[in-house]
Design a protein around this motif. Sequence first.
Motif, PDB file in Angstrom:
ATOM      1  N   GLY A  10       0.403  -0.592   0.130  1.00 17.97           N
ATOM      2  CA  GLY A  10      -0.423  -0.710  -0.313  1.00 17.97           C
ATOM      3  C   GLY A  10       0.450   1.258   0.179  1.00 17.97           C
ATOM      4  N   MET A  11       0.197   2.527   0.222  1.00 14.62           N
ATOM      5  CA  MET A  11       0.982   3.724  -0.129  1.00 14.62           C
ATOM      6  C   MET A  11       1.829   3.454   1.224  1.00 14.62           C
ATOM      7  SD  MET A  11       0.717   5.132  -3.408  1.00 14.62           S
ATOM      8  CE  MET A  11       1.798   6.653  -2.774  1.00 14.62           C
ATOM      9  N   ASP A  12       1.376   3.066   2.294  1.00 14.19           N
ATOM     10  CA  ASP A  12       1.801   3.641   3.872  1.00 14.19           C
ATOM     11  C   ASP A  12       2.952   3.167   3.231  1.00 14.19           C
ATOM     12  OD1 ASP A  12      -0.259   5.640   4.333  1.00 14.19           O
ATOM     13  OD2 ASP A  12      -1.229   3.678   5.225  1.00 14.19           O
ATOM     14  N   ASP A  13       3.100   1.473   2.886  1.00 13.83           N
ATOM     15  CA  ASP A  13       4.190   0.560   3.009  1.00 13.83           C
ATOM     16  C   ASP A  13       5.522   1.372   2.184  1.00 13.83           C
ATOM     17  OD1 ASP A  13       3.011  -0.769   5.373  1.00 13.83           O
ATOM     18  OD2 ASP A  13       1.979  -1.969   3.564  1.00 13.83           O
ATOM     19  N   MET A  14       4.724   1.768   0.948  1.00 17.67           N
ATOM     20  CA  MET A  14       5.697   2.204   0.701  1.00 17.67           C
ATOM     21  C   MET A  14       7.045   3.540   0.538  1.00 17.67           C
ATOM     22  SD  MET A  14       3.558   1.687  -3.292  1.00 17.67           S
ATOM     23  CE  MET A  14       5.070   2.728  -4.722  1.00 17.67           C
ATOM     24  N   HIS A  15       5.944   4.057   2.002  1.00 15.63           N
ATOM     25  CA  HIS A  15       6.452   5.089   2.386  1.00 15.63           C
ATOM     26  C   HIS A  15       7.632   4.293   3.557  1.00 15.63           C
ATOM     27  CE1 HIS A  15       4.055   7.307  -0.679  1.00 15.63           C
ATOM     28  NE2 HIS A  15       5.664   8.384  -1.392  1.00 15.63           N
ATOM     29  N   GLN A  16       7.772   3.378   4.302  1.00 11.67           N
ATOM     30  CA  GLN A  16       7.454   3.474   5.596  1.00 11.67           C
ATOM     31  C   GLN A  16       9.196   3.367   5.562  1.00 11.67           C
ATOM     32  OE1 GLN A  16       6.559   2.363   7.890  1.00 11.67           O
ATOM     33  NE2 GLN A  16       4.645   3.347   7.332  1.00 11.67           N
ATOM     34  N   PRO A  17      10.760   4.114   5.988  1.00 10.82           N
ATOM     35  CA  PRO A  17      11.701   4.217   6.419  1.00 10.82           C
ATOM     36  C   PRO A  17      12.425   2.672   5.753  1.00 10.82           C
ATOM     37  CG  PRO A  17      11.005   4.279   8.247  1.00 10.82           C
ATOM     38  CD  PRO A  17       9.537   4.509   7.470  1.00 10.82           C
ATOM     39  N   ILE A  18      13.443   2.360   5.501  1.00 13.88           N
ATOM     40  CA  ILE A  18      14.425   2.028   5.211  1.00 13.88           C
ATOM     41  C   ILE A  18      14.973   1.206   7.123  1.00 13.88           C
ATOM     42  CG2 ILE A  18      16.541   0.506   4.213  1.00 13.88           C
ATOM     43  CD1 ILE A  18      15.900   2.611   2.729  1.00 13.88           C
ATOM     44  N   ARG A  19      14.653   0.459   7.485  1.00 17.88           N
ATOM     45  CA  ARG A  19      14.984   0.107   8.430  1.00 17.88           C
ATOM     46  C   ARG A  19      17.034  -0.528   8.933  1.00 17.88           C
ATOM     47  NH1 ARG A  19      13.040  -3.440  11.677  1.00 17.88           N
ATOM     48  NH2 ARG A  19      13.033  -2.587  13.481  1.00 17.88           N
ATOM     49  N   VAL A  20      18.064   0.110   9.328  1.00 18.53           N
ATOM     50  CA  VAL A  20      18.797  -0.159   9.323  1.00 18.53           C
ATOM     51  C   VAL A  20      19.603  -0.589  10.811  1.00 18.53           C
ATOM     52  CG1 VAL A  20      21.379   0.181   8.014  1.00 18.53           C
ATOM     53  CG2 VAL A  20      18.923   1.213   7.206  1.00 18.53           C
ATOM     54  N   ALA A  21      20.905  -1.644  11.149  1.00 17.36           N
ATOM     55  CA  ALA A  21      21.443  -2.002  12.016  1.00 17.36           C
ATOM     56  C   ALA A  21      22.797  -1.948  11.702  1.00 17.36           C
ATOM     57  CB  ALA A  21      20.703  -3.828  12.325  1.00 17.36           C
ATOM     58  N   VAL A  22      23.861  -1.408  13.000  1.00 16.66           N
ATOM     59  CA  VAL A  22      24.905  -1.369  12.036  1.00 16.66           C
ATOM     60  C   VAL A  22      25.742  -2.469  13.158  1.00 16.66           C
ATOM     61  CG1 VAL A  22      26.859   0.850  12.174  1.00 16.66           C
ATOM     62  CG2 VAL A  22      24.648   0.863  11.599  1.00 16.66           C
ATOM     63  N   ALA A  23      26.560  -3.217  12.881  1.00 23.32           N
ATOM     64  CA  ALA A  23      27.318  -3.960  13.440  1.00 23.32           C
ATOM     65  C   ALA A  23      29.333  -3.117  13.592  1.00 23.32           C
ATOM     66  CB  ALA A  23      27.690  -5.117  12.721  1.00 23.32           C
ATOM     67  N   GLU A  24      29.610  -3.333  14.066  1.00 27.40           N
ATOM     68  CA  GLU A  24      31.584  -2.191  14.290  1.00 27.40           C
ATOM     69  C   GLU A  24      31.407  -2.004  15.342  1.00 27.40           C
ATOM     70  OE1 GLU A  24      34.471  -0.284  13.383  1.00 27.40           O
ATOM     71  OE2 GLU A  24      33.130  -0.984  11.751  1.00 27.40           O
ATOM     72  N   ASP A  40      19.296  10.721   6.902  1.00 27.77           N
ATOM     73  CA  ASP A  40      18.588  10.896   6.011  1.00 27.77           C
ATOM     74  C   ASP A  40      16.817  10.435   6.787  1.00 27.77           C
ATOM     75  OD1 ASP A  40      17.551   9.332   3.693  1.00 27.77           O
ATOM     76  OD2 ASP A  40      18.939   9.005   2.785  1.00 27.77           O
ATOM     77  N   PRO A  41      16.186  11.631   6.749  1.00 27.22           N
ATOM     78  CA  PRO A  41      14.332  10.827   6.703  1.00 27.22           C
ATOM     79  C   PRO A  41      14.371   9.654   6.720  1.00 27.22           C
ATOM     80  CG  PRO A  41      14.522  12.330   5.014  1.00 27.22           C
ATOM     81  CD  PRO A  41      16.140  12.261   5.523  1.00 27.22           C
ATOM     82  N   GLY A  42      14.365   9.665   5.379  1.00 24.02           N
ATOM     83  CA  GLY A  42      13.975   8.044   4.690  1.00 24.02           C
ATOM     84  C   GLY A  42      14.961   6.468   5.113  1.00 24.02           C
ATOM     85  N   ILE A  43      15.806   6.841   6.613  1.00 25.59           N
ATOM     86  CA  ILE A  43      16.133   5.306   7.141  1.00 25.59           C
ATOM     87  C   ILE A  43      16.107   6.295   8.660  1.00 25.59           C
ATOM     88  CG2 ILE A  43      18.941   4.459   7.208  1.00 25.59           C
ATOM     89  CD1 ILE A  43      19.321   5.409   4.450  1.00 25.59           C
TER      90      ILE A  43
END
Length: 236
Positions: A10-24, A40-43
Amino acid sequence: MTEGAPTSPGMDDMHQPIRVAVAEDQALVRSGFVALLRSDPGIEVVGEAEDGLAAIELARSVRPDVMLMDIRMPRLDGVTATARLTREPATEGVKVLILTTFDADRYVHDALRAGASGFLLKDVLAVDLLAAVRVIAAGEALLSPRITRRLIEHFTREPEPSQAQATRVSELTPREHELLVAVARGLTNAEISGQFHISLSTTKTHVSHLLEKLGARDRVQLTIAAYEAGLMRDAR
């Protein structure tokens, strides 16, 4: 990849941010990556891990879309952690983007064989790292030009191609064989469509068939299959 999903988002799903984890393992470096990603507002940064075992536990609990993974970490290295993530049913959907200061051939080859969807060096520009996260999250694969050259050099030094991989590739149709070479040369779906004068949807269908026939999870593994089968021996 999302092709063939039973329903369209759906439109709402398409605009969900990309969920990122960091291993360092280096706290200062890790905080720098986190700050950049959060700019970045999309992440959305959904977690941090300081070693490979913690990265696996984090992925199991939060299921990120993309995991930024260092290679040299305590307790469990990033290559082994990547292999476990991509083979464990609970986390196999997590896309791994390797980020490291080390670009030795064995790290590149091992990381990609483990199932990483991309490999970048830490000297990458900030804008390119953010773009890479989006590419990986979309189901594509990404290698820096320097890493691609090393991959070519690695396989052109191999005395013989993999017989098992060569057998699988020999069962492809002539068109699938041509498209596999195009994918291994780094062409996008749009570029492949233009080169072979076929529609974008037809290209996507061919690529999906390649993934299925060769047991590959993404375009990086298709590239490895092409090299291992000896198709790219004349690549420059």
